[in-house]
Design a protein around this motif. Structure first.
Motif, PDB file in Angstrom:
ATOM      1  N   ILE A  21      68.106  25.586  71.675  1.00  0.00           N
ATOM      2  CA  ILE A  21      68.770  25.283  72.944  1.00  0.00           C
ATOM      3  C   ILE A  21      69.356  26.585  73.485  1.00  0.00           C
ATOM      4  N   PRO A  22      68.811  27.096  74.579  1.00  0.00           N
ATOM      5  CA  PRO A  22      69.315  28.369  75.130  1.00  0.00           C
ATOM      6  C   PRO A  22      70.818  28.310  75.391  1.00  0.00           C
ATOM      7  N   GLY A  23      71.495  29.339  74.939  1.00  0.00           N
ATOM      8  CA  GLY A  23      72.930  29.429  75.180  1.00  0.00           C
ATOM      9  C   GLY A  23      73.783  28.730  74.151  1.00  0.00           C
ATOM     10  N   ARG A  24      73.194  27.888  73.286  1.00  0.00           N
ATOM     11  CA  ARG A  24      73.967  27.167  72.267  1.00  0.00           C
ATOM     12  C   ARG A  24      74.184  28.069  71.055  1.00  0.00           C
ATOM     13  N   SER A  25      75.420  28.182  70.623  1.00  0.00           N
ATOM     14  CA  SER A  25      75.740  28.982  69.452  1.00  0.00           C
ATOM     15  C   SER A  25      75.247  28.276  68.192  1.00  0.00           C
ATOM     16  N   SER A  26      74.970  29.050  67.151  1.00  0.00           N
ATOM     17  CA  SER A  26      74.502  28.463  65.894  1.00  0.00           C
ATOM     18  C   SER A  26      75.633  27.832  65.098  1.00  0.00           C
ATOM     19  N   VAL A  27      76.880  28.130  65.454  1.00  0.00           N
ATOM     20  CA  VAL A  27      78.038  27.487  64.843  1.00  0.00           C
ATOM     21  C   VAL A  27      79.148  27.391  65.891  1.00  0.00           C
ATOM     22  N   PHE A  28      79.795  26.206  65.969  1.00  0.00           N
ATOM     23  CA  PHE A  28      80.826  26.010  66.992  1.00  0.00           C
ATOM     24  C   PHE A  28      81.707  24.823  66.585  1.00  0.00           C
ATOM     25  N   ILE A  29      82.801  24.638  67.307  1.00  0.00           N
ATOM     26  CA  ILE A  29      83.693  23.495  67.085  1.00  0.00           C
ATOM     27  C   ILE A  29      83.337  22.434  68.116  1.00  0.00           C
ATOM     28  N   ASN A  30      83.009  21.232  67.647  1.00  0.00           N
ATOM     29  CA  ASN A  30      82.542  20.188  68.564  1.00  0.00           C
ATOM     30  C   ASN A  30      83.717  19.404  69.159  1.00  0.00           C
ATOM     31  N   ASN A  31      83.389  18.339  69.897  1.00  0.00           N
ATOM     32  CA  ASN A  31      84.426  17.568  70.608  1.00  0.00           C
ATOM     33  C   ASN A  31      85.379  16.845  69.670  1.00  0.00           C
ATOM     34  N   GLN A  32      84.942  16.645  68.399  1.00  0.00           N
ATOM     35  CA  GLN A  32      85.806  15.980  67.418  1.00  0.00           C
ATOM     36  C   GLN A  32      86.605  16.989  66.599  1.00  0.00           C
ATOM     37  N   ASP A  33      86.606  18.240  67.045  1.00  0.00           N
ATOM     38  CA  ASP A  33      87.313  19.326  66.360  1.00  0.00           C
ATOM     39  C   ASP A  33      86.766  19.578  64.960  1.00  0.00           C
ATOM     40  N   VAL A  34      85.477  19.350  64.803  1.00  0.00           N
ATOM     41  CA  VAL A  34      84.814  19.601  63.515  1.00  0.00           C
ATOM     42  C   VAL A  34      83.841  20.749  63.704  1.00  0.00           C
ATOM     43  N   LEU A  35      83.825  21.656  62.751  1.00  0.00           N
ATOM     44  CA  LEU A  35      82.866  22.763  62.799  1.00  0.00           C
ATOM     45  C   LEU A  35      81.452  22.221  62.606  1.00  0.00           C
ATOM     46  N   GLN A  36      80.582  22.591  63.531  1.00  0.00           N
ATOM     47  CA  GLN A  36      79.191  22.124  63.502  1.00  0.00           C
ATOM     48  C   GLN A  36      78.282  23.352  63.475  1.00  0.00           C
ATOM     49  N   LEU A  37      77.238  23.305  62.660  1.00  0.00           N
ATOM     50  CA  LEU A  37      76.350  24.453  62.563  1.00  0.00           C
ATOM     51  C   LEU A  37      74.905  23.996  62.411  1.00  0.00           C
ATOM     52  N   TYR A  38      73.990  24.911  62.683  1.00  0.00           N
ATOM     53  CA  TYR A  38      72.567  24.619  62.588  1.00  0.00           C
ATOM     54  C   TYR A  38      71.976  25.351  61.380  1.00  0.00           C
ATOM     55  N   ILE A  39      71.359  24.557  60.519  1.00  0.00           N
ATOM     56  CA  ILE A  39      70.748  25.074  59.291  1.00  0.00           C
ATOM     57  C   ILE A  39      69.253  25.233  59.517  1.00  0.00           C
ATOM     58  N   ARG A  40      68.713  26.415  59.218  1.00  0.00           N
ATOM     59  CA  ARG A  40      67.275  26.638  59.357  1.00  0.00           C
ATOM     60  C   ARG A  40      66.543  26.105  58.125  1.00  0.00           C
ATOM     61  N   ILE A  41      65.511  25.291  58.347  1.00  0.00           N
ATOM     62  CA  ILE A  41      64.743  24.698  57.253  1.00  0.00           C
ATOM     63  C   ILE A  41      63.857  25.765  56.614  1.00  0.00           C
ATOM     64  N   ILE A  42      63.937  25.911  55.291  1.00  0.00           N
ATOM     65  CA  ILE A  42      63.129  26.924  54.600  1.00  0.00           C
ATOM     66  C   ILE A  42      62.284  26.310  53.483  1.00  0.00           C
ATOM     67  N   SER A  43      62.097  24.981  53.507  1.00  0.00           N
ATOM     68  CA  SER A  43      61.242  24.349  52.506  1.00  0.00           C
ATOM     69  C   SER A  43      60.227  23.443  53.199  1.00  0.00           C
ATOM     70  N   GLN A  44      59.197  23.083  52.454  1.00  0.00           N
ATOM     71  CA  GLN A  44      58.122  22.259  53.007  1.00  0.00           C
ATOM     72  C   GLN A  44      58.669  20.899  53.438  1.00  0.00           C
ATOM     73  N   ALA A  45      58.303  20.492  54.647  1.00  0.00           N
ATOM     74  CA  ALA A  45      58.723  19.197  55.181  1.00  0.00           C
ATOM     75  C   ALA A  45      57.658  18.154  54.897  1.00  0.00           C
ATOM     76  N   PRO A  46      58.027  16.866  54.839  1.00  0.00           N
ATOM     77  CA  PRO A  46      57.015  15.807  54.671  1.00  0.00           C
ATOM     78  C   PRO A  46      56.037  15.814  55.840  1.00  0.00           C
ATOM     79  N   SER A  47      54.839  15.285  55.618  1.00  0.00           N
ATOM     80  CA  SER A  47      53.812  15.293  56.658  1.00  0.00           C
ATOM     81  C   SER A  47      54.195  14.436  57.859  1.00  0.00           C
ATOM     82  N   ASN A  48      55.100  13.455  57.678  1.00  0.00           N
ATOM     83  CA  ASN A  48      55.525  12.614  58.805  1.00  0.00           C
ATOM     84  C   ASN A  48      56.838  13.102  59.417  1.00  0.00           C
ATOM     85  N   PHE A  49      57.211  14.330  59.117  1.00  0.00           N
ATOM     86  CA  PHE A  49      58.409  14.944  59.667  1.00  0.00           C
ATOM     87  C   PHE A  49      58.047  15.604  61.001  1.00  0.00           C
ATOM     88  N   PRO A  50      58.938  15.567  62.012  1.00  0.00           N
ATOM     89  CA  PRO A  50      58.606  16.226  63.288  1.00  0.00           C
ATOM     90  C   PRO A  50      58.362  17.720  63.071  1.00  0.00           C
TER      91      PRO A  50
END
Length: 635
Positions: A21-50
């Motif tokens: 998402i352009p402009g979205r930080s990889s870690v931020f404080i959300n509306n519930q005052d909880v730290l939210q972050l994005y984890i990059r997947i580094i392992s094989q996903a199931p075949s029915n995974f997006p």
């Protein structure tokens, strides 16, 4: 609202690289005052995974059970405190999707290894423990051979396309052993069962492999996450080094070797040479124009594999070639069948028939397939040929499903199930149509396919089992010369070549590829693996290439190098399809009529730097590179 949760363990890392998402930080404080972050997947996903999803959302409070505590401070200090906590940690999780939002659940943390590097990618491998299963290694291997279920593995994908190519056995002393290669697996309430096509290979698990891998029985179940370089090295060991091959009962192999040794070599070569000359004359007398190398290629593929696909534009004589082949063998009409495929076929009932429960009889399909298969079972020493004309008018994976599974099984297990055995005593015609038919290696399948907008493309499951031959269109002037080349069929040429067909085949079970040829295939495999886990050359393909090359008839004008060239095209390049972004480094860049920066061309040049060699491979590379440049993809 769409909801799905995968009971599959995956691994991710926070690296600040979020870009979905352009402009979205990889870690931020959300509306519930909880730290939210994005984890990059580094392992094989199931075949029915997006497949396009590279990140999952994670919340800092998921780490509280691992010792993390949020602090009362400014936003910048809270974020810095979280990132310091995650330094050197990998995140194990099970993904959950709500609508389009992908979240990490059941979060666990493990320390990254000293060898961890950015860009590392991990593959989940199941571990089966003697302590948990309470069976010996010999009993475990016996269960694998018999395709019995061997227990659950928590966190492992149950999707049929996610079969690990090998697994790990742990004994009571915690010593690890690698067992492979597997091509299929299935899941039932008793756990997983595995299928190995060429016999299981066993080797010790090296200490340095374990040092680079990730496993925690308490938090990750019986899974070992293997980095890409270790995974490739293990496959290399299983494919090329002197490892112990754990075979199934050897009586069938011994009988095969004995039959090969009993052949009258000189007589066989003479008969085969006469047959090829006769085949060329039959095609000419039918006003068909094929190159001699195409005829030799088709004949070699027929006798070395159980399925051959003839591809190309309409009107190139694909069906006529099959008809000429069986005619040249002087084959009885009962020993071959041409089955036109209908576009409305959706399952195998159209081929194999069904049980009429009202009249309590088995009704075979109208194609004639069942009758010829029964005759082939009754005459195992005689060849039988079945051609599916315009094979891809319907989806092959649907109407040919049972056969695709059968073609990868050992000969003693190749059985076509017509109906459940419990019905045998209740059907009036069960004596004529038994519940199952054994399909031996005397049955050979051919498919003719047109490649146009009215047809279905083949999946890798189909291509893995077939030699795909695209017939070359001969210069049109050759059609005018056919009348001059036609000759009357001589009496001696009316010999029943089909009676000698088995002697044409080299069925020795040992691999006879030269070391340099194996190294070439391995180099191509490594180049393909850089494209992703689904790319590569499996052991099945290597064995099929070996069978083809040692079945090239002697003294017919096709060299071993030309045979290897044909096999790279027919066994490997048929499966190379995708986007320019995926394939450009492997195929190369098409510019001004020349292909540049091609990893595949580098592989064949390293094997043989003469640009006149690997002619067919170079032609196909150029075609695919041009498609990538024009369309942005190749099919």
């Amino acid at each position: 609202m769409y909801y799905h949760k995968w009971d599959v363990d995956m691994i991710g890392v926070y690296d600040g690289s979020y870009d979905e998402i352009p402009g979205r930080s990889s870690v931020f404080i959300n509306n519930q005052d909880v730290l939210q972050l994005y984890i990059r997947i580094i392992s094989q996903a199931p075949s029915n995974f997006p497949q396009k999803k590279k990140y999952v959302t994670c919340f800092a409070n998921s780490f509280s059970q691992w010792g993390y505590e949020d602090i009362r401070a400014s936003e910048e200090e809270r974020i810095e405190h979280l990132l310091n906590f995650l330094e050197g940690q990998l995140v194990v999780f099970r993904p959950e999707m709500k609508d389009t939002h992908l979240n990490a659940k059941e979060v666990r943390l493990i320390k990254s290894n000293d060898s961890y590097e950015d860009g590392e990618f991990l593959y989940p491998i199941p571990i089966y423990s003697e302590r948990n299963l309470k069976v010996t290694f010999t009993q475990f291997m016996s269960h694998l051979h018999e395709r019995k279920t061997i227990g659950e593995v928590s966190g492992l994908s149950k999707e049929k396309d996610d079969c690990p190519s090998y697994l790990i056995w742990k004994d009571l002393d915690d010593k690890l052993t690698v067992v492979g290669q597997f091509t299929q697996f299935a899941y039932s309430h008793g756990g997983f069962s595995y299928i190995s096509e060429e016999g299981m290979r066993v080797t010790d698990f090296e200490d340095n492999w374990l040092d680079k891998s990730y496993q925690h029985p308490k938090y990750m179940g019986d899974l070992l996450f293997m980095p890409r370089d270790v995974d490739v090295e293990i496959e290399h060991v299983l494919n090329t080094k002197d490892v112990y091959i754990h075979e199934s009962p050897a009586t069938e192999m011994a009988a095969t070797v004995e039959r090969v040794l009993d052949r009258d070599t000189e007589a066989d070569l003479s008969h085969e040479y006469e047959f090829l000359e006769h085949l060329q004359m039959v095609t000419m007398n039918s006003y068909l124009s094929y190159s001699k190398k195409d005829l030799i290629n088709f004949h070699t593929a027929m006798k070395s594999s159980t399925m051959v696909i003839l591809a190309g534009m309409s009107g190139t004589g694909k069906s006529k070639l099959f008809q000429s082949y069986v005619k040249s063998l002087n084959l009885p009409h009962s020993h071959y069948e041409m089955i036109p495929v209908r576009p409305d076929w959706t399952d195998d009932h159209d081929l194999i028939g069904y049980v009429d429960t009202i009249n309590m009889v088995y009704r075979p399909g109208h194609s004639g397939l069942i009758d010829i298969l029964l005759l082939a079972e009754q005459n195992p020493d005689e060849p039988f040929f079945i051609c599916f004309d315009e094979m891809n008018l319907a989806k092959v994976e649907h109407y040919f499903a049972q056969f695709l599974s059968i073609l990868e099984m050992d000969l003693h297990a190749r059985s076509l199930q017509l109906y459940h055995t419990d019905l045998a005593n209740r059907l009036y015609n069960s004596n004529n149509y038994p519940p199952a038919i054994n399909i031996g290696n005397n049955v050979m399948f051919v498919g003719t396919v047109n490649i146009d907008e009215t047809t279905h493309h083949f999946s890798d499951k189909v291509l893995d089992r077939a030699n795909v031959i695209e017939l070359n269109v001969q210069p049109f002037v050759d059609l005018k010369q056919l009348e001059e080349k036609r000759e009357p069929i001589k009496k001696k040429e009316l010999i029943s070549f089909f009676e000698h067909y088995e002697t044409f085949r080299n069925t020795t079970p040992t691999i006879e590829l030269e070391d340099s040829e194996m190294e070439l295939l391995w180099d191509i495999h490594l180049s393909l693996r850089m494209l992703g886990k689904k790319f590569g050359i499996g052991p099945r393909i290597v064995n099929q290439i070996d069978k083809y090359i040692k079945n090239i008839p002697n003294q017919v004008g096709v060299s071993r190098l030309e045979a290897l060239d044909l096999q790279i095209v027919q066994r490997i390049l048929t499966k190379i399809r995708g986007t320019e972004e995926q394939l450009v480094h492997f195929i190369g860049t098409y510019r001004n009529g020349v292909v540049e920066n091609s990893a595949l061309i580098d592989c064949i040049n390293q094997f043989n730097n003469d640009e006149t060699h690997f002619e067919m491979t170079r032609i196909v590379i150029k075609e695919k590179a041009k498609e990538l440049a024009i369309n942005g993809y190749t099919l």
